[in-house]
Enzyme design. Structure first.
Site, short mmCIF file in Angstrom:
data_model
loop_
_atom_site.label_atom_id
_atom_site.label_comp_id
_atom_site.label_asym_id
_atom_site.label_seq_id
_atom_site.Cartn_x
_atom_site.Cartn_y
_atom_site.Cartn_z
N MET A 35 0.91 -1.21 0.00
CA MET A 35 0.10 0.04 -0.04
C MET A 35 0.87 1.23 -0.03
O MET A 35 0.50 2.49 0.28
CB MET A 35 -0.74 -0.06 1.23
CG MET A 35 -1.58 -1.07 1.10
SD MET A 35 -3.31 -0.69 2.26
CE MET A 35 -2.74 -0.59 3.71
N ALA A 37 4.15 3.86 0.96
CA ALA A 37 4.74 4.22 2.13
C ALA A 37 5.84 3.36 2.69
O ALA A 37 6.09 2.73 3.52
CB ALA A 37 3.91 4.49 3.36
N HIS A 39 9.05 0.96 3.53
CA HIS A 39 9.99 1.05 4.30
C HIS A 39 11.01 -0.22 4.10
O HIS A 39 10.60 -0.89 3.29
CB HIS A 39 9.55 1.02 5.82
CG HIS A 39 8.47 0.14 5.96
ND1 HIS A 39 8.35 -1.24 6.07
CD2 HIS A 39 7.16 0.10 6.37
CE1 HIS A 39 7.51 -2.02 6.30
NE2 HIS A 39 6.72 -1.04 6.60
N GLY A 41 11.19 -3.00 5.34
CA GLY A 41 10.31 -4.68 5.48
C GLY A 41 9.94 -4.64 4.01
O GLY A 41 10.14 -5.64 3.37
N HIS A 42 9.14 -3.71 3.36
CA HIS A 42 8.94 -3.75 1.91
C HIS A 42 9.93 -3.84 1.22
O HIS A 42 10.03 -4.72 0.10
CB HIS A 42 8.17 -2.76 1.56
CG HIS A 42 6.80 -2.03 2.11
ND1 HIS A 42 6.83 -0.83 2.90
CD2 HIS A 42 5.80 -2.75 2.19
CE1 HIS A 42 5.53 -0.85 3.38
NE2 HIS A 42 4.78 -2.12 2.92
N LYS A 154 5.20 -10.13 9.23
CA LYS A 154 4.86 -9.08 10.23
C LYS A 154 3.07 -9.18 10.40
O LYS A 154 2.56 -9.15 11.42
CB LYS A 154 5.14 -7.75 9.63
CG LYS A 154 4.17 -6.44 10.19
CD LYS A 154 4.80 -6.14 11.78
CE LYS A 154 3.88 -4.84 12.05
NZ LYS A 154 2.71 -4.13 11.15
N VAL A 181 11.01 -7.30 9.55
CA VAL A 181 12.09 -6.59 9.78
C VAL A 181 11.98 -5.36 10.79
O VAL A 181 10.89 -5.00 11.08
CB VAL A 181 12.57 -5.68 8.38
CG1 VAL A 181 13.56 -4.66 8.64
CG2 VAL A 181 12.73 -6.53 7.33
O1 PAF Z 1 -0.02 -5.78 3.75
C1 PAF Z 1 -0.34 -4.88 3.08
O2 PAF Z 1 0.27 -3.87 2.76
C2 PAF Z 1 -1.81 -5.04 2.46
O3 PAF Z 1 -2.68 -5.70 3.21
C3 PAF Z 1 -1.88 -5.88 1.05
C4 PAF Z 1 -1.29 -7.15 1.24
C5 PAF Z 1 -0.82 -4.84 -0.04
C6 PAF Z 1 -3.26 -5.64 0.33
O4 PAF Z 1 -3.65 -4.24 0.35
#
Ligand code: PAF
Length: 283
Positions: A35, A37, A39, A41-42, A154, A181
């Site tokens: 979604m 933003a 960081h 972790g992503h 997480k 993370v």
């Molecule tokens: O974990 C998230 O950021 C959201 O729940 C996801 C998996 C992108 C679905 O909108």
């Protein structure tokens, strides 16, 4: 040389055209749903995808269906340019950033639901949340047609639900989980950490510390309800305003722990002021 920004597409048809061209060239494709933003972790998920697949698509969509009334949909942090910059630095190939109408056109009615797994813990505290997550993730998986999709531990319950729906609906994708993370003091990275005041940020690591203490005691403790009550009080003493749950569960079914020798998971959600934090640890 400056890092090359990922190509940004907003239409499902364009996403599919890119994936089809890569496939025609014999390349495998990874999807990292987010979604925004972004960081570390992503970014750890993006790195994993880059290591394991030839091409990496990151989706960026703040999904209105997974926010309840009064939740933070309107103020959820959004900065596509900053996110694209972070992805450029890593070398992600495509950013799929659809408008709401592309995902939910007029007349959209379908809903993906995983009752049972989706009704407990987070599902109980945030009714409708997992239907929103399951619906959008199903769409993203079908739209991207990736070989692998990457999710963080997480959001442990979310991960179990996504694995379940992929199996149940025969969606041809491999779901890969990556460890949470954390900051040096144990706080799990989350886009919502940005909401914390200085004082709340100083208190926030108590969540991970308490989860870890429960995990350590769980193996020896026979009265799990007692342990969970103790943990809830610890969080309140540490300055959390409210504890939605702190629970020791079966790691696969999320059923209450029955004492059998199986993998367990301790999961919690608690409020620091207006900010709701979640985290979990393995037992
Ligand atoms: O974990 C998230 O950021 C959201 O729940 C996801 C998996 C992108 C679905 O909108």
């Amino acid at each position: 040389m400056a890092p090359r920004p990922p190509k940004i597409v907003r239409r499902v048809a364009d996403l599919r055209a890119h994936v089809a061209a890569w496939r025609a060239g014999g390349e495998s494709v990874g999807l990292v749903p987010t979604m925004g933003a972004l960081h570390d972790g992503h970014l750890s998920l993006v790195r994993r995808s880059l290591a394991k697949t030839g091409r990496t698509v990151v989706s960026l969509f703040v999904n209105p269906k997974q926010f309840g009334p009064g939740e933070d949909f309107d103020v959820y942090p959004r900065d596509e340019a900053a996110d694209a910059g972070k992805l450029a630095a890593l070398g992600a190939h495509l950013l799929f950033a659809p408008k709401t109408e592309e995902i939910y056109p007029d007349g959209f009615m379908a809903k993906v639901s995983v009752p049972g797994l989706g009704d407990v813990l987070e599902g109980r505290s945030r009714p409708g949340f997992f239907d929103g997550v399951a619906t959008v993730v199903t769409k993203l998986l079908l739209q991207a047609g990736a070989d692998r999709a990457f999710f963080g531990e997480k959001d442990y319950q979310q991960l179990l639900i996504i694995k379940r729906l992929v199996g149940d609906l025969d969606i041809p994708v491999e779901i890969e989980a990556a460890p949470t993370v954390r900051e040096a003091d144990g706080l799990a990275l989350s886009s919502r950490n940005a909401y914390l005041t200085k004082d709340q940020r100083a208190r926030a690591p108590a969540l991970y510390a308490t989860l870890s203490a429960v995990a350590e005691r769980a193996a020896k403790e026979t009265d799990i309800a007692d342990l969970e009550n103790w943990a809830g009080k610890e969080l309140l003493d540490a300055g959390f305003a409210r504890v939605d749950y702190i629970a020791f569960r079966d790691a696969e079914t999320l059923a209450p722990w029955d004492g059998k020798p199986r993998p367990g998971r301790v999961l919690a959600a608690a409020w620091l002021g207006q900010t709701r934090l979640i985290d979990n640890v393995a037992v």
